[in-house]
Design a protein around this motif. Structure first.
Motif, PDB file in Angstrom:
ATOM      1  N   LEU A 195     -12.785 -16.851  48.028  1.00  0.00           N
ATOM      2  CA  LEU A 195     -13.073 -15.992  49.176  1.00  0.00           C
ATOM      3  C   LEU A 195     -11.817 -15.704  50.003  1.00  0.00           C
ATOM      4  CD1 LEU A 195     -16.522 -17.392  50.358  1.00  0.00           C
ATOM      5  CD2 LEU A 195     -16.066 -15.435  48.873  1.00  0.00           C
ATOM      6  N   SER A 196     -10.847 -16.620  49.940  1.00  0.00           N
ATOM      7  CA  SER A 196      -9.580 -16.350  50.628  1.00  0.00           C
ATOM      8  C   SER A 196      -8.827 -15.203  49.954  1.00  0.00           C
ATOM      9  CB  SER A 196      -8.693 -17.593  50.632  1.00  0.00           C
ATOM     10  OG  SER A 196      -9.171 -18.534  51.554  1.00  0.00           O
TER      11      SER A 196
ATOM     12  N   HIS B 187     -17.680 -27.123  48.995  1.00  0.00           N
ATOM     13  CA  HIS B 187     -17.376 -25.722  48.654  1.00  0.00           C
ATOM     14  C   HIS B 187     -18.638 -24.884  48.419  1.00  0.00           C
ATOM     15  CE1 HIS B 187     -13.471 -27.374  48.389  1.00  0.00           C
ATOM     16  NE2 HIS B 187     -13.233 -27.290  47.097  1.00  0.00           N
TER      17      HIS B 187
ATOM     18  N   SER C 164     -12.233 -26.475  52.976  1.00  0.00           N
ATOM     19  CA  SER C 164     -11.191 -25.500  52.673  1.00  0.00           C
ATOM     20  C   SER C 164      -9.863 -26.002  53.204  1.00  0.00           C
ATOM     21  CB  SER C 164     -11.546 -24.172  53.341  1.00  0.00           C
ATOM     22  OG  SER C 164     -10.573 -23.199  53.049  1.00  0.00           O
TER      23      SER C 164
ATOM     24  N   TRP D  25     -17.612 -27.838  53.513  1.00  0.00           N
ATOM     25  CA  TRP D  25     -16.910 -26.646  53.013  1.00  0.00           C
ATOM     26  C   TRP D  25     -15.570 -27.020  52.394  1.00  0.00           C
ATOM     27  CZ3 TRP D  25     -18.411 -22.351  51.213  1.00  0.00           C
ATOM     28  CH2 TRP D  25     -17.559 -21.252  51.094  1.00  0.00           C
TER      29      TRP D  25
ATOM     30  N   VAL E 194     -14.193 -21.639  48.611  1.00  0.00           N
ATOM     31  CA  VAL E 194     -13.056 -21.688  49.536  1.00  0.00           C
ATOM     32  C   VAL E 194     -11.820 -20.959  49.028  1.00  0.00           C
ATOM     33  CG1 VAL E 194     -13.799 -23.822  50.617  1.00  0.00           C
ATOM     34  CG2 VAL E 194     -12.370 -23.932  48.588  1.00  0.00           C
TER      35      VAL E 194
ATOM     36  N   TYR F  25     -21.074 -16.134  45.998  1.00  0.00           N
ATOM     37  CA  TYR F  25     -19.706 -15.605  45.905  1.00  0.00           C
ATOM     38  C   TYR F  25     -19.627 -14.549  44.806  1.00  0.00           C
ATOM     39  CZ  TYR F  25     -19.552 -20.362  47.772  1.00  0.00           C
ATOM     40  OH  TYR F  25     -19.835 -21.516  48.440  1.00  0.00           O
TER      41      TYR F  25
ATOM     42  N   THR G  99     -13.030 -13.779  55.148  1.00  0.00           N
ATOM     43  CA  THR G  99     -14.278 -14.148  54.471  1.00  0.00           C
ATOM     44  C   THR G  99     -14.453 -15.655  54.303  1.00  0.00           C
ATOM     45  OG1 THR G  99     -14.113 -12.072  53.231  1.00  0.00           O
ATOM     46  CG2 THR G  99     -15.748 -13.670  52.475  1.00  0.00           C
ATOM     47  N   ASN G 100     -13.418 -16.305  53.830  1.00  0.00           N
ATOM     48  CA  ASN G 100     -13.517 -17.754  53.616  1.00  0.00           C
ATOM     49  C   ASN G 100     -13.813 -18.483  54.924  1.00  0.00           C
ATOM     50  OD1 ASN G 100     -13.134 -20.455  52.992  1.00  0.00           O
ATOM     51  ND2 ASN G 100     -10.923 -20.270  52.694  1.00  0.00           N
TER      52      ASN G 100
END
Lengths: 602, 602
Positions: free
Chosen positions: A115-116, A151, B450, B448, A112, A161, B118-119
């Protein structure tokens, strides 16, 4: 870069790494500190401190919390604490650009978080900026057993990732083995700084605390580029001297992005001063050479250049290009009128003389030698005139804040040592023609061009500028772009940096209106109440922050002349009301060229 | 998922695709519309409209502007216009979750735009959410010649973003050939919706305008899961009936994430009503079955469950798990006390009976058959009692807004059909024990996880809720999380959706304080002036938006009882002051379990 250039560069990197490994082993076990141990976290942080890192950017997340303790407890490191990961990556990028020779460091958490940050890291790759991206990841035991942790992608692919990240970094490692951890850290940091590209480091929660010998820390990392092969280098020098001789010294130097990014500003200036060759800069090379330097003529952008610059550059018998990066927006959409047989290109890891490529001959080592050899041409070079790089403020006879008037006017506001950050769009095009004062640093993202980048990078740049004693940090950003990353104003307020933010309120994405969709609703944005923004995000108006609204030339001029404003002792935001459909000259031309090749309409 | 399950699923997908291709070719050329042509842009948009898409999320960028014209001109599509790409991805995710059976659509531009998302896309993959990610990319000619365009990595790797994206999508395509474009679009959309996973579509600037036959549009896409093999399916039914019989009908059903994500809510409810089996939900399955259903007992989360629920679930002779997704936070850190020999698992593409896996037997087709076969057990099932799922408001005898009091209290505020969005952290844990009214939809990102996701997804959820006639959209988010994605409040204001935003102001990242670093500075954030936030981002206080500050139980109760507030006719933000170190019961326990495995300290 050709594949053989890449192969040679890789071999040179490997030789440097092996030499470093040998040196670390030769440290006498009897000297103080050689028998000490430290945690892997401390080893990594100590290496960063050795490379002059003072601030680490990022966002806490559950797999990096343990490591953050070490940062918070470190006497020489600060944790500004970003609002999100993309902004943190941008901040690390801005920090690295200002702190030449050091690097930016970014910490995120598994999936998370990391990737941001992808866009920010890829942008650093594209524009040759050294960032170390440290990712807190599940423990080595979890990486083996692969439970369905939060995650994760839910399908056991713990490497997904990492696989994706490889597209955007020069070096990468997953630190799963304490025995090789120190060598891996050294390898990544060296690759990152020497190549000016990001590196990616996965740091498992358990590895952070493992103890290892700290003996290697006694051997500093060698972050200088590899030596050139002496015979090839001599040959290249001879070839260049022959060409300069044949050109009767009618040579101009064109500095570009990698002059800055690969740290050859000093070597370049030495060559210029000894040879007296006239010098011009590509947009991405702006401030590679001080813009008040007497033999500096301004910005060359192919067909978009001012006529007197275009004529001088394109008519020179020989062009010595230093650190060139020939992207569309950096070359007036590929409109250089300079034949290859009149061109010498110096790059970080190869040299090109007319049509011949010399792999492994990098400019950092070559430039001082060339300076010695080319000095004799200075008398003929002196005879070549250089147009004075100035931009007078026009008298438009009205009060509208136009681009034609704005840029020369703010040009008079800049001071020596200012850091000037220009967002992709009207700002990055508008600022090009403005001569910046001595020691000023110009930051923009002309190749990658990610809107919103400046807000994060201004934070990093301002922190770095404070570190190394530069002047004010001054940002130009549009109302569309700032919305992407606006929360980082909050981190500026928290860290106490004091940038001046010129917000060009022109009702939307003006650069895109020029590219396509002038009157389309998708280029509109919501008009925010910009005057209250700093206060909402944690400032106290009049104390820690100050906001201004200017609608006329007179109002802006008065503000710029106000000493209280100019001393920048708090964070300041200046909302400037500008016409929606106005743009700087260079953007108008570029958009027309670019639009044609993009086929926006059927 | 095992590799053979994957192989069978892939074969089934291929068969579905080929059947669709055959059907499109059989359309009679004489029927109206069969000889018409359309642009590829219109083909794609028409397919989306057929799938009930009404809004497309994203940010304009120079390689997608041409395509955006088609959207803006389309009579049935809206372009909300996001502030950044990550938020747009989150919005597409929230939209898809609420609009079951349809999908979310996201448009970004090459490199800079897509990588920022992407996230968001990876999160949709992780949590089985169908998103089509359309990326505007350079023209087919540019992709061949590979000039150093802005938004590239500068080294000619035009495929780098595509390569990275493959880690996070079920299907991908670069539409470089007009002759296969329509079939590729159909393939991607089908894979996306059937599998409930993202797909990635590169749309070159020139391809957008190419004209193709629109004949295929007369054949709707088949987005139903593939048929099960009848013999295997019968065998599986027999096996299950045998086990239920042996258990004397002492069966409980456990619904989970994929009951919702793979659209078997109706089939599940039919089975429950016909069999009278008691039903419980995992956290990610909350609202898969209406929480006011008479045979519904609440949330099962392994050892974190309320004792009466834990006892009932773990003591049943047989567990029929529907759409299970056994992640750490969804299972009380893997603490199910249910042996595999008492478990039947129904999944979207396979079935597991005790230890045996039946590949290719998906629950969408299996459930109705099971319902028929298991109906006879209803008399014995009726005898099993189900604890009443309620949560009374405690009398704490003080005015502090504690988690213990907050969640049951807001539980009384919810109405039928509300969409309730809970951010990862105190909110997602706190809401679990609150029974939601009939027809309410619960959104959270429990696998996930996030932070910041809810702000974007609330926008998408609210737009989808408006589309399909659901009630209010109500968001619970912490002051730390909202800072990551705050600008999307602006898009809410622009689009006129009217969520109620409960902002838990507890001075930082409280969930992380529980995981590690309770008093660490890195878990602190800047305290914003939340009352002015909506106004700064484009709202007019009292007209289009309203902000509230509540510090006590009485203040919050009064607000919740206020009809004007409850009718939600404008966007509203309620800042609730809460203690920094308070957390819901479930989070405290989860954090303890999670912290142990993460080894935060040496």
């Amino acid at each position: 870069m050709t594949s053989s250039t890449q192969a040679v560069a890789n071999l040179q990197t490997e030789i440097s790494r092996l030499k470093h490994e040998l040196t670390t082993m030769k440290v006498d076990d009897q000297i103080p500190g050689a028998s000490a141990t430290c945690t892997i976290a401390d080893y990594l942080l100590e290496r960063l401190v050795q490379l002059k890192v003072t601030n680490i950017f990022g966002v806490p997340g559950d797999f990096n919390l343990g490591f953050l303790d070490y940062i918070e407890d470190h006497p020489k490191l600060e944790w500004p604490g970003n609002c999100n990961e993309l902004n943190a990556a941008y901040a690390a990028d801005g920090y690295a650009r200002v702190k030449e020779g050091s690097l930016g460091v970014l910490i995120t958490t598994f999936g998370v978080g990391e990737l941001s940050a992808t866009n920010g890291v890829a942008g650093a790759f594209s524009e040759h900026v050294p960032i170390l991206h440290i990712v807190g990841v599940p423990s080595t035991a979890q990486q083996r057993s692969k439970p369905m942790l939060h995650h994760t992608l839910g399908d056991g692919r713990y490497d997904a990732y990492h696989v994706a990240s490889k597209q955007f970094v020069k070096a990468d490692a997953n630190l799963t083995d304490k025995n090789t951890a120190a060598a891996e850290i050294d390898r990544l940091l060296t690759d990152c700084v020497v190549n000016g590209r990001p590196a990616y480091l996965m740091l498992p929660t358990d590895i952070v605390h493992e103890r290892i010998s700290s003996k290697r820390l006694l051997t500093p990392l060698n972050v200088q580029p590899p030596e050139n092969d002496p015979e090839s280098e001599d040959f290249v020098c001879d070839e260049i001297v022959k060409l300069v001789d044949a050109a009767d010294g009618d040579v101009i130097v064109l500095v570009d992005a990698c002059t800055i990014r690969h740290n050859v500003k000093d070597e370049t200036l030495a060559l210029l001063e000894k040879t007296k060759f006239p010098v011009y800069a590509a947009p991405m090379g702006k401030t590679a050479v001080p813009e008040d330097y007497e033999r500096y003529g301004g910005i060359y952008v192919g067909s978009i250049s001012r006529p007197e610059i275009k004529e001088k550059v394109e008519n020179a018998k020989l062009i010595l290009s230093i650190g060139g990066l020939r992207s569309d927006f950096n070359t007036g959409n590929f409109t250089y009128q300079i034949p290859q047989n009149r061109t010498i290109e110096l790059h970080s890891d190869h040299t090109r003389v007319q049509y011949a490529t010399f792999e492994g001959i990098g400019m950092k080592r070559l430039l001082p030698k060339l300076t010695g050899r080319l000095q004799p041409f200075k008398d003929s070079a002196k005879l070549i005139t250089v147009p004075k790089f100035t931009l007078p403020v026009p008298d438009e006879g009205n009060e509208t804040i136009s681009h034609l008037w704005l840029w020369p006017r703010v040009g008079k506001f800049f001071k020596a040592g200012d850091v000037v950050v220009a967002e992709t769009g009207t700002s990055s095009f508008g600022i090009l023609d403005v001569p910046l004062p001595h020691g000023a640093v110009f930051l923009s993202q002309i190749l990658w061009g990610s809107i919103g980048w400046t807000v994060g990078s201004t934070l990093g740049a301002a922190i770095a500028a404070r570190d190394i004693g530069l002047g004010r940090t001054i940002l130009f950003v549009g109302d569309g772009s700032i919305q992407l990353t606006v929360q980082e104003l909050s981190t500026m307020i928290r860290t106490g940096v004091k940038p001046i933010i010129f917000l060009l309120n022109n009702s939307g994405y003006t650069i895109e209106r020029y590219l396509h969709g002038e009157k389309r609703r998708y280029n509109d944005i919501v008009n925010w109440k910009w005057q209250k923004l700093l206060e909402v995000m944690g400032g106290t108006e009049g104390e820690t922050c100050q906001s201004y609204l200017v609608k006329t030339k007179t109002e802006l001029s008065n503000l710029l002349d106000n000493e209280e404003f100019a001393k920048a002792d708090k964070i300041q935001l200046v909302e400037m009301i500008m016409p929606m459909h106005d743009a700087p000259r260079a953007l108008k031309v570029q958009a027309e060229l670019s639009g044609k090749s993009n086929k926006y309409v059927a």
